[in-house]
Design a protein around this motif. Structure first.
Motif, short mmCIF file in Angstrom:
data_model
loop_
_atom_site.label_atom_id
_atom_site.label_comp_id
_atom_site.label_asym_id
_atom_site.label_seq_id
_atom_site.Cartn_x
_atom_site.Cartn_y
_atom_site.Cartn_z
N GLY A 66 0.79 -1.22 0.00
CA GLY A 66 0.00 0.00 0.00
C GLY A 66 0.83 1.27 0.00
N VAL A 83 1.60 -6.66 -3.81
CA VAL A 83 1.58 -6.13 -2.44
C VAL A 83 2.63 -6.85 -1.59
N MET A 119 0.12 -2.86 3.73
CA MET A 119 -1.03 -3.63 3.30
C MET A 119 -2.17 -3.58 4.32
N LEU A 154 -4.13 0.02 2.73
CA LEU A 154 -3.78 0.26 1.34
C LEU A 154 -4.31 1.60 0.86
N HIS A 164 -9.04 -5.13 2.75
CA HIS A 164 -8.42 -4.13 1.87
C HIS A 164 -8.24 -4.69 0.47
#
Length: 232
Positions: free
Chosen positions: A5, A75, A120, A123, A153
């Motif tokens: 993120g 990610v 993460m 994000l 997320h």
């Protein structure tokens, strides 16, 4: 590595995300900042001897194209090797990682690709903004009570029907890692989980699990791979 993120930063000075200076996120960030230079050399060629994992990534790329294509978030990208591998499959992949030093390395090694700093667990991507998400062995330091939030997320930022690819170490135990790549000090917990447990968390977050398998490779003595997606 674990992370994810964030918002775009200047290429030469990645923004350090705001995290609790005493929590597991800060420990993970600081640990991977410390080992980054050695880590990138140790993982650089792991996919070369991992045909099953290469096949999983190729299938993921095919699913992204079949769903209409678009940007894909890697990610917890670390030094960007999976981002670059997906790009080689014609995917518009960009990388996200918690460690600013990892992002510096990723930008240096893959200057044609986009990399961002962030978490993460929060994000900084718009709702339904990506065509796919991959978390390649990047959930291994996330505590159990944070996983559901991370998956929420992932669902939020994915377009309906966009695929999610997860890989993780399989097992039942968690261990504290105090020395890592290159012999440098680290302070991270490594969580090993069963595919059934990961699949249950995904379903609770609204995903449909489409496939799961376990592999043995240079990346993991026993690694789990899950494909999932969600539909409104």
């Amino acid at each position: 590595m674990p992370a994810g993120g964030g918002s775009q930063a200047a290429p030469d000075r990645p923004r350090v995300p705001d995290v609790d200076s005493t929590g597991w996120l800060a420990e993970t960030r600081d640990s991977y900042d410390t080992v980054a230079a050695d880590y990138v050399e140790l993982v650089r060629d792991l996919l070369a001897d991992a045909p099953h994992e290469r096949a999983a990534l190729a299938l993921f790329a095919e699913l992204v194209r079949a769903a209409g294509g678009g940007p894909v978030a890697d990610v917890g990208c670390g030094p960007g090797r999976i981002t670059a591998h997906l790009h080689g499959h014609g995917i518009d992949a960009f990388g996200i990682d918690l460690s600013p030093v990892m992002i510096e390395i990723a930008r240096r090694e893959h200057p044609h690709l986009r990399f961002e700093v962030g978490s993460m667990t929060n994000l900084a991507l718009a709702d339904a903004s990506v065509a796919g998400v991959v978390a390649w062995y990047s959930l291994i330091h996330v505590p159990d009570d944070e996983v559901s939030s991370v998956f929420a997320h992932f669902r939020r930022v994915l377009r309906p029907g966009g695929p999610l690819l997860l890989s993780f170490h399989v097992g039942d135990e968690s261990q504290l890692k105090t020395q890592g790549y290159g012999g440098h000090p680290m302070k991270v917990h490594v969580h090993r989980r069963r595919p059934a447990r990961m699949a249950a968390w995904l379903r609770a977050a609204g995903f449909t699990v489409e496939a799961e398998t376990v592999v043995s490779s240079p990346e993991s003595k026993l690694g789990g791979i899950l494909f999932a997606r969600w539909h409104p």
